[in-house]
Design an enzyme around this catalytic site. Sequence first.
Site, mmCIF file in Angstrom:
data_model
loop_
_atom_site.group_PDB
_atom_site.id
_atom_site.type_symbol
_atom_site.label_atom_id
_atom_site.label_comp_id
_atom_site.label_asym_id
_atom_site.label_seq_id
_atom_site.Cartn_x
_atom_site.Cartn_y
_atom_site.Cartn_z
ATOM 1 N N ASP B 37 -23.379 -33.274 51.738
ATOM 2 C CA ASP B 37 -24.452 -32.308 51.499
ATOM 3 C C ASP B 37 -24.434 -31.952 50.017
ATOM 4 O OD1 ASP B 37 -26.102 -30.268 53.612
ATOM 5 O OD2 ASP B 37 -25.947 -29.578 51.530
ATOM 6 N N TYR B 158 -44.847 -34.355 50.912
ATOM 7 C CA TYR B 158 -43.904 -34.543 52.025
ATOM 8 C C TYR B 158 -44.388 -35.638 52.968
ATOM 9 C CZ TYR B 158 -40.882 -33.074 55.947
ATOM 10 O OH TYR B 158 -39.960 -33.018 56.959
#
Lengths: 254, 252
Positions: B37, B158
Site C-alpha cells: 500500500d 476514472y
Amino acid sequence: MSEESNKVAIITGASNEVSQEIAKELAKKGTKIILADKDKEKLEAAANEIKSAGADVLAIECDVKSADQVKDMIAKTVEKFGKVDFLINNDWTNKPSSFLDMTENIWDEVIDTNLRGPFNCCRETVPLMKKQKFGRIVNIASVTGYTGSISNIATNDVHFSTSQGALLGFTRCMSSEVGRSKITANVVVLGFMDYPSLHDIYEPRAIKSGKALITVGKMGTPEDAAAAVMFLLSDEAKFVNGETMLVCGGGYMR
Amino acid sequence: MRLKDRVAIVTAAAGAGIGKATAKKFAEEGATVIVTDNHERRTKETADELKSEFGEDKIIGIKCDVTNKKDVDSMAKQVLDKFGRVDILINNAGREILDPVEKIKDKDWDIVIDCNLKGMFFCTKAVIPAMIEQKYGRIINLASIAVWIGSPIGETSYSAAKAGMVGFANSLSREVGQYGITINNVAPGIIPNPFLDKIYPPGMLNAAAKSSPVKRGGKPEEVANLIAFLASEEAGYIVGETIDINGGLYMR
C-alpha cells in the site's frame, strides 16, 4: 443546403486515411473544416486536397498530446469560425512492442496521444458546445479496446489496446455528462481496416490472421469508417449517445 | 485451501475495502500474501493484523507507490528474493477525482490515469518475467462498473482508466497465455466502504445500491470471493474476461 452546411468540424489526425475520407464527406456537405495534425507536411498535403474540393478549410499544426497546442488550436478555430459543432478525435499512434520490451516511454507516448489527446480536445470543446447547446463528438477507436490486439498473431500492442479500451470508457462516461446539453458523444470502433499505414504496423501474417476473423470477407475501408462517422454527426443520430458503434465487418461481436 | 503455497501480491491492500478483504481471503486460502500500500503506517498495521491471525511467515507488508517504478521494482525484487516466485498479482490500486470533463486539471487527470493504468503496467511488468519462467500466473485487475456505464458526476478519467484495463488484460493475455498466465478483470459495482463516502456526493452510493435488483451494496468480502476463484488453479481457462459483480445494477 444540408443541415451540415453551416456547421464547423474539427478533425484531429487529419492526415490519416480515415480522417481524409471524413473530411471529403464533410466538404461535400459544405461543412467548414479544421484539419489538425502534428505533421506539418502531411497536414499541408491533406489540406490542399480538401481545399481543392472547394471546402472552407483551416489547417492547424497541433500535437494533441499537448494541452497548450490544443488550446491554441481551439482558439484559432473560434477566431476564424466562431464555434465548434463537430469534434472528430482521430489522432492515434501505435508503437508495436512486446510487453517484455515495453518501456515507460513507449507506454506514455501511446497513451498520451491516444487518450490524453482526445481528452485535451474534449476538455476545450465541451464548454463551447455546452454554451451553444449543440455538439457532436465522435471518437474513433480500435476494436482492440474490446478484444485486446486484433488476433493472437497481430499482438505487441498492450499499450495501444489499453488506450483504445480507455477511449471507450472515457466516451461513455462523457456522454452522460454532456447529453443534457444536447451534445452527443459516441465512438466509432474500427476493426481491421485496409489502408497503407496498416502495413507499417503489422507483418503480412498478422494482417492475414486479422483478416480471417472478418465475417463479411473483406477488410474495412476509410469509406466504411467515414459513413459511420457521418451518420453519428447527422441530425438523424441525435438520440444515439454513449454508443460504441462497431464497424468491423463482424470481426468482433459483443 | 485453494491457494496453498501460492505467493500473492495485493496492491492497495491496507484500506478498508476490496484490497484488504482480498488479502485476508487469500491468507485463509493458504497463500503467502504481500500486503502493499502507498500508506506506510496502514501497510504495517494491516500486515500486523493479518500476521496475528495467519502467522508471521504468511504475511509481508511492503510500502509501495504503484506509480513509482522504483518502488514497484523494489517491492517485486524483495518478493522474488525471498520466495523465488510470485503466482498472483492483484492490481487493486486506484484513484478517483471527480470533475466534469471540461474542468479536469492536468495533474488530476494524471493522478487518476497513472494510479489505475500506469500502476497496473508497472506492477505487471515487474512480475511477468517470473511468471513466464515458472509457467504459472494469475493477474487480476480491479476494474469497475464504470467500464460499461457512464455517470454524470464527473468520472471520465476514472471510466477511461478502468475501461483501459479491458484492452490491457486481453492484449496481454494473447502474449502470455501460452505460459499458463491468465489475466482477467473484476468489475465491481457499488461496494461501500468509509473511504468512498469521502469521494462521492452524500447519499449517492446508497441510493444507487438500493436501485439494484438485490437492493443493497456489495461487501468487499463478496468481491474477494470472486477474486480468489479467479486466482485459483480452477479458473485456468478463464482468460481475458471482465467479470461484473454488481448485484445486477448493470446487466450486460
